[in-house]
Design a protein around this motif. Sequence first.
Motif, mmCIF file in Angstrom:
data_model
loop_
_atom_site.group_PDB
_atom_site.id
_atom_site.type_symbol
_atom_site.label_atom_id
_atom_site.label_comp_id
_atom_site.label_asym_id
_atom_site.label_seq_id
_atom_site.Cartn_x
_atom_site.Cartn_y
_atom_site.Cartn_z
ATOM 1 N N TYR A 1 -3.190 -3.310 3.011
ATOM 2 C CA TYR A 1 -3.127 -2.842 1.629
ATOM 3 C C TYR A 1 -2.039 -3.587 0.863
ATOM 4 O O TYR A 1 -2.217 -3.936 -0.306
ATOM 5 N N LYS B 1 -1.629 2.107 12.172
ATOM 6 C CA LYS B 1 -0.959 2.470 10.926
ATOM 7 C C LYS B 1 -0.305 1.269 10.267
ATOM 8 O O LYS B 1 -0.419 1.068 9.059
ATOM 9 N N VAL C 1 -0.575 6.028 2.933
ATOM 10 C CA VAL C 1 -0.868 4.651 2.513
ATOM 11 C C VAL C 1 -0.456 4.462 1.062
ATOM 12 O O VAL C 1 0.180 3.463 0.698
ATOM 13 N N ILE D 1 -1.379 -0.491 6.586
ATOM 14 C CA ILE D 1 -0.427 -0.608 5.477
ATOM 15 C C ILE D 1 -0.239 -2.071 5.097
ATOM 16 O O ILE D 1 -0.182 -2.414 3.913
ATOM 17 N N GLN E 1 3.224 4.126 0.560
ATOM 18 C CA GLN E 1 3.723 2.832 1.029
ATOM 19 C C GLN E 1 3.454 1.708 0.034
ATOM 20 O O GLN E 1 4.202 0.736 -0.005
#
Length: 164
Positions: free
Chosen positions: A69, A62, A153, A66, A156
């Motif tokens: 991205y 995870k 996602v 993140i 975030q």
Amino acid sequence: MAKETKLETKPEESQPQQNKLIVVDATNCISGRLCSKVSKLLLQGNRVSVVNAEKVMVSGNKYEVIESYKKRLEVGSIVNPIHGPFHPRRPDTIITKMIRGMVPKRKSSGMQSFKRLRVYIGVPDELKNSAMQSFEDAKITRPESFYISMSDVAKQIGWKGVVQ
């Protein structure tokens, strides 16, 4: 003499129907596998609508997903940021850009196929009564805690939307 070609080599049942509306439910599907299946359907000439784009799962750690991205958001224009690149933050636009990367977007076949794509957050009213298709080989195989959803996602990286 001109070379003759036979057009009908396969029976009609084995050829895919063209210009047919296919509604794909993206709930608990891995993003890359789902996008590759959808791009294949688009290139065959079908109209494809993907619903529940916020429930697509991204595989991997995870925190690393993140961070990757967020790292992508740092890419910008040195001269003037108004000129792009523009980074998608909504789940439906992220999925759309993933599918766009899997079709030949500069060829005419890719441009025509990309116009037949629709991606929705949730299920719109006009598609509630239609039969939804799901890809079994794109479904997640491990528990949900091993994946991160596209809505997490998107939140975030700056999505302020509300899931319908």
